[in-house]
Scaffold this motif. Sequence first.
Motif, PDB file in Angstrom:
ATOM      1  N   VAL A 123       0.841  -1.194   0.000  1.00 38.76           N
ATOM      2  CA  VAL A 123       0.000   0.000   0.000  1.00 38.76           C
ATOM      3  C   VAL A 123       0.877   1.246   0.000  1.00 38.76           C
ATOM      4  O   VAL A 123       1.868   1.318   0.729  1.00 38.76           O
ATOM      5  CB  VAL A 123      -0.969   0.007   1.214  1.00 38.76           C
ATOM      6  N   GLN A 124       0.498   2.213  -0.835  1.00 34.03           N
ATOM      7  CA  GLN A 124       1.200   3.496  -0.918  1.00 34.03           C
ATOM      8  C   GLN A 124       0.190   4.606  -0.663  1.00 34.03           C
ATOM      9  O   GLN A 124      -0.768   4.781  -1.417  1.00 34.03           O
ATOM     10  CB  GLN A 124       1.834   3.669  -2.305  1.00 34.03           C
ATOM     11  N   ARG A 125       0.386   5.361   0.419  1.00 34.61           N
ATOM     12  CA  ARG A 125      -0.512   6.461   0.739  1.00 34.61           C
ATOM     13  C   ARG A 125       0.100   7.318   1.845  1.00 34.61           C
ATOM     14  O   ARG A 125       1.109   6.949   2.462  1.00 34.61           O
ATOM     15  CB  ARG A 125      -1.879   5.941   1.177  1.00 34.61           C
ATOM     16  N   ARG A 246       0.564  -7.207  -5.458  1.00 35.27           N
ATOM     17  CA  ARG A 246      -0.394  -6.161  -5.798  1.00 35.27           C
ATOM     18  C   ARG A 246      -0.028  -4.874  -5.065  1.00 35.27           C
ATOM     19  O   ARG A 246       0.441  -4.916  -3.940  1.00 35.27           O
ATOM     20  CB  ARG A 246      -1.804  -6.606  -5.408  1.00 35.27           C
ATOM     21  N   THR A 247      -0.245  -3.739  -5.724  1.00 33.15           N
ATOM     22  CA  THR A 247       0.016  -2.438  -5.105  1.00 33.15           C
ATOM     23  C   THR A 247      -1.259  -1.608  -5.102  1.00 33.15           C
ATOM     24  O   THR A 247      -1.941  -1.492  -6.125  1.00 33.15           O
ATOM     25  CB  THR A 247       1.126  -1.676  -5.856  1.00 33.15           C
ATOM     26  N   TYR A 248      -1.562  -1.035  -3.933  1.00 31.64           N
ATOM     27  CA  TYR A 248      -2.714  -0.147  -3.769  1.00 31.64           C
ATOM     28  C   TYR A 248      -2.170   1.278  -3.637  1.00 31.64           C
ATOM     29  O   TYR A 248      -1.635   1.644  -2.599  1.00 31.64           O
ATOM     30  CB  TYR A 248      -3.500  -0.522  -2.517  1.00 31.64           C
ATOM     31  N   ASN A 249      -2.287   2.066  -4.687  1.00 31.39           N
ATOM     32  CA  ASN A 249      -1.782   3.434  -4.693  1.00 31.39           C
ATOM     33  C   ASN A 249      -2.963   4.375  -4.475  1.00 31.39           C
ATOM     34  O   ASN A 249      -3.727   4.671  -5.400  1.00 31.39           O
ATOM     35  CB  ASN A 249      -1.082   3.732  -6.020  1.00 31.39           C
ATOM     36  N   PRO A 251      -3.090   7.748  -3.578  1.00 34.45           N
ATOM     37  CA  PRO A 251      -3.093   9.088  -4.185  1.00 34.45           C
ATOM     38  C   PRO A 251      -3.575   9.079  -5.629  1.00 34.45           C
ATOM     39  O   PRO A 251      -4.192  10.035  -6.090  1.00 34.45           O
ATOM     40  CB  PRO A 251      -1.620   9.519  -4.086  1.00 34.45           C
ATOM     41  N   GLN A 252      -3.301   7.994  -6.359  1.00 36.18           N
ATOM     42  CA  GLN A 252      -3.707   7.905  -7.762  1.00 36.18           C
ATOM     43  C   GLN A 252      -4.938   7.026  -7.956  1.00 36.18           C
ATOM     44  O   GLN A 252      -5.328   6.755  -9.106  1.00 36.18           O
ATOM     45  CB  GLN A 252      -2.537   7.380  -8.600  1.00 36.18           C
ATOM     46  N   SER A 253      -5.544   6.573  -6.836  1.00 36.49           N
ATOM     47  CA  SER A 253      -6.722   5.706  -6.890  1.00 36.49           C
ATOM     48  C   SER A 253      -6.504   4.532  -7.853  1.00 36.49           C
ATOM     49  O   SER A 253      -7.374   4.180  -8.651  1.00 36.49           O
ATOM     50  CB  SER A 253      -7.974   6.487  -7.308  1.00 36.49           C
ATOM     51  N   ARG A 254      -5.346   3.906  -7.736  1.00 35.55           N
ATOM     52  CA  ARG A 254      -4.981   2.847  -8.681  1.00 35.55           C
ATOM     53  C   ARG A 254      -4.555   1.576  -7.943  1.00 35.55           C
ATOM     54  O   ARG A 254      -3.795   1.634  -6.974  1.00 35.55           O
ATOM     55  CB  ARG A 254      -3.836   3.302  -9.589  1.00 35.55           C
ATOM     56  N   ILE A 255      -5.065   0.463  -8.398  1.00 37.58           N
ATOM     57  CA  ILE A 255      -4.624  -0.837  -7.893  1.00 37.58           C
ATOM     58  C   ILE A 255      -4.006  -1.590  -9.064  1.00 37.58           C
ATOM     59  O   ILE A 255      -4.616  -1.708 -10.134  1.00 37.58           O
ATOM     60  CB  ILE A 255      -5.789  -1.653  -7.314  1.00 37.58           C
ATOM     61  N   THR A 256      -2.790  -2.110  -8.865  1.00 38.78           N
ATOM     62  CA  THR A 256      -2.092  -2.851  -9.920  1.00 38.78           C
ATOM     63  C   THR A 256      -1.761  -4.245  -9.436  1.00 38.78           C
ATOM     64  O   THR A 256      -1.157  -4.413  -8.367  1.00 38.78           O
ATOM     65  CB  THR A 256      -0.795  -2.131 -10.325  1.00 38.78           C
ATOM     66  N   ASP A 257      -2.162  -5.245 -10.208  1.00 44.43           N
ATOM     67  CA  ASP A 257      -1.743  -6.619  -9.917  1.00 44.43           C
ATOM     68  C   ASP A 257      -0.545  -6.916 -10.796  1.00 44.43           C
ATOM     69  O   ASP A 257      -0.640  -6.949 -12.025  1.00 44.43           O
ATOM     70  CB  ASP A 257      -2.877  -7.616 -10.189  1.00 44.43           C
ATOM     71  N   HIS A 258       0.604  -7.124 -10.160  1.00 38.57           N
ATOM     72  CA  HIS A 258       1.861  -7.236 -10.891  1.00 38.57           C
ATOM     73  C   HIS A 258       2.014  -8.574 -11.599  1.00 38.57           C
ATOM     74  O   HIS A 258       2.822  -8.692 -12.514  1.00 38.57           O
ATOM     75  CB  HIS A 258       3.034  -6.994  -9.935  1.00 38.57           C
ATOM     76  N   HIS A 265      -8.758   1.525 -11.594  1.00 38.63           N
ATOM     77  CA  HIS A 265      -8.757   2.879 -11.022  1.00 38.63           C
ATOM     78  C   HIS A 265     -10.017   3.144 -10.212  1.00 38.63           C
ATOM     79  O   HIS A 265     -10.652   4.186 -10.350  1.00 38.63           O
ATOM     80  CB  HIS A 265      -8.600   3.903 -12.143  1.00 38.63           C
ATOM     81  N   ASN A 266     -10.374   2.197  -9.370  1.00 36.93           N
ATOM     82  CA  ASN A 266     -11.565   2.342  -8.525  1.00 36.93           C
ATOM     83  C   ASN A 266     -11.250   1.842  -7.115  1.00 36.93           C
ATOM     84  O   ASN A 266     -11.936   0.980  -6.586  1.00 36.93           O
ATOM     85  CB  ASN A 266     -12.736   1.561  -9.122  1.00 36.93           C
ATOM     86  N   ILE A 267     -10.222   2.401  -6.512  1.00 40.15           N
ATOM     87  CA  ILE A 267      -9.701   1.865  -5.262  1.00 40.15           C
ATOM     88  C   ILE A 267     -10.726   1.918  -4.127  1.00 40.15           C
ATOM     89  O   ILE A 267     -10.798   0.998  -3.313  1.00 40.15           O
ATOM     90  CB  ILE A 267      -8.393   2.594  -4.871  1.00 40.15           C
TER      91      ILE A 267
END
Length: 292
Positions: A123-125, A246-249, A251-258, A265-267
């Motif tokens: 998680v990044q926030r 997975r990363t939950y960003n 500030p950018q409302s973005r979740i990425t599954d690596h 973009h619906n965090i």
Amino acid sequence: MLKELEQKLVEAEQLLAETDDQDIKALALEEIAKLKREIDAANPINQRNAILEIRAGTGGDEAELFARELFRAYQRYAERQGWQIELLDHNFSELGGVKSIVAQIKGPQAYAKLRFEGGVHRVQRVPKTEKSGRIHTSAVSVAVLPEAREVDVQLRPDQIRVDVYRSGGHGGQGVNTTDSAVRLTHIPTGIVVTCQDGRSQLKNKEKAMGVLRSRIWELEQEKQEQSVGAARRDMIKSGDRSDKIRTYNFPQSRITDHRINKSWHNIDAVMDGELDPMITALQEANLGIDEK
């Protein structure tokens, strides 16, 4: 039926590899996705209930707070699926976060839909306690096990040490006044399981035995698939930010599954339990993780 579906999948993948026709490729891709979903549904293991474990990793208080939010997301998802979720064990932090939490999820295809959630979630926030507005990176580890049955694992009483103690209660509420919490130690493997959320010592022991059985079964399966199992086990347990799936960003409302290199973009919706788009994408990708 399962073998027939698997054969159809092989044929569809061969067609995709051999054709240059874009229309046929599109049809083949659609058929492959459909067959993978049907294979998931037909696999007996995937019909089982799931044991969900979440542990805070790197990041201190922020990791613990996110661990609780992530657990709530799975709770909301379970509700949307019509599943039952039962808390088995927990270790809350002073700030209301979660150091660790274990739950049983009961419902059709619970394991099938949640099995790819196992791994490190980053998680990044900006934490609420951060005055300078600096973004922090923290990590939480998730493990998802299929619920094992007695026929899968035979537990000998002489190999299990049973300890009872007083439950800590739910964040200061509902504290038990009797020694109803149970800790089981499987002596041959050193696996320890605790269950403290029921008020009956007998029921807590029964639930703890179920979790212990699932962990031992998973360990045995990994021994049979050592090359895959060891890597998967390390990924789940390390809790290190570098081992992320997975990363939950925020500030950018973005979740990425690596693993599949795909973002959403619906965090806020995801954290409220709208996990279906991610889970469907992971099931269709198959991830190359062998079935048990």
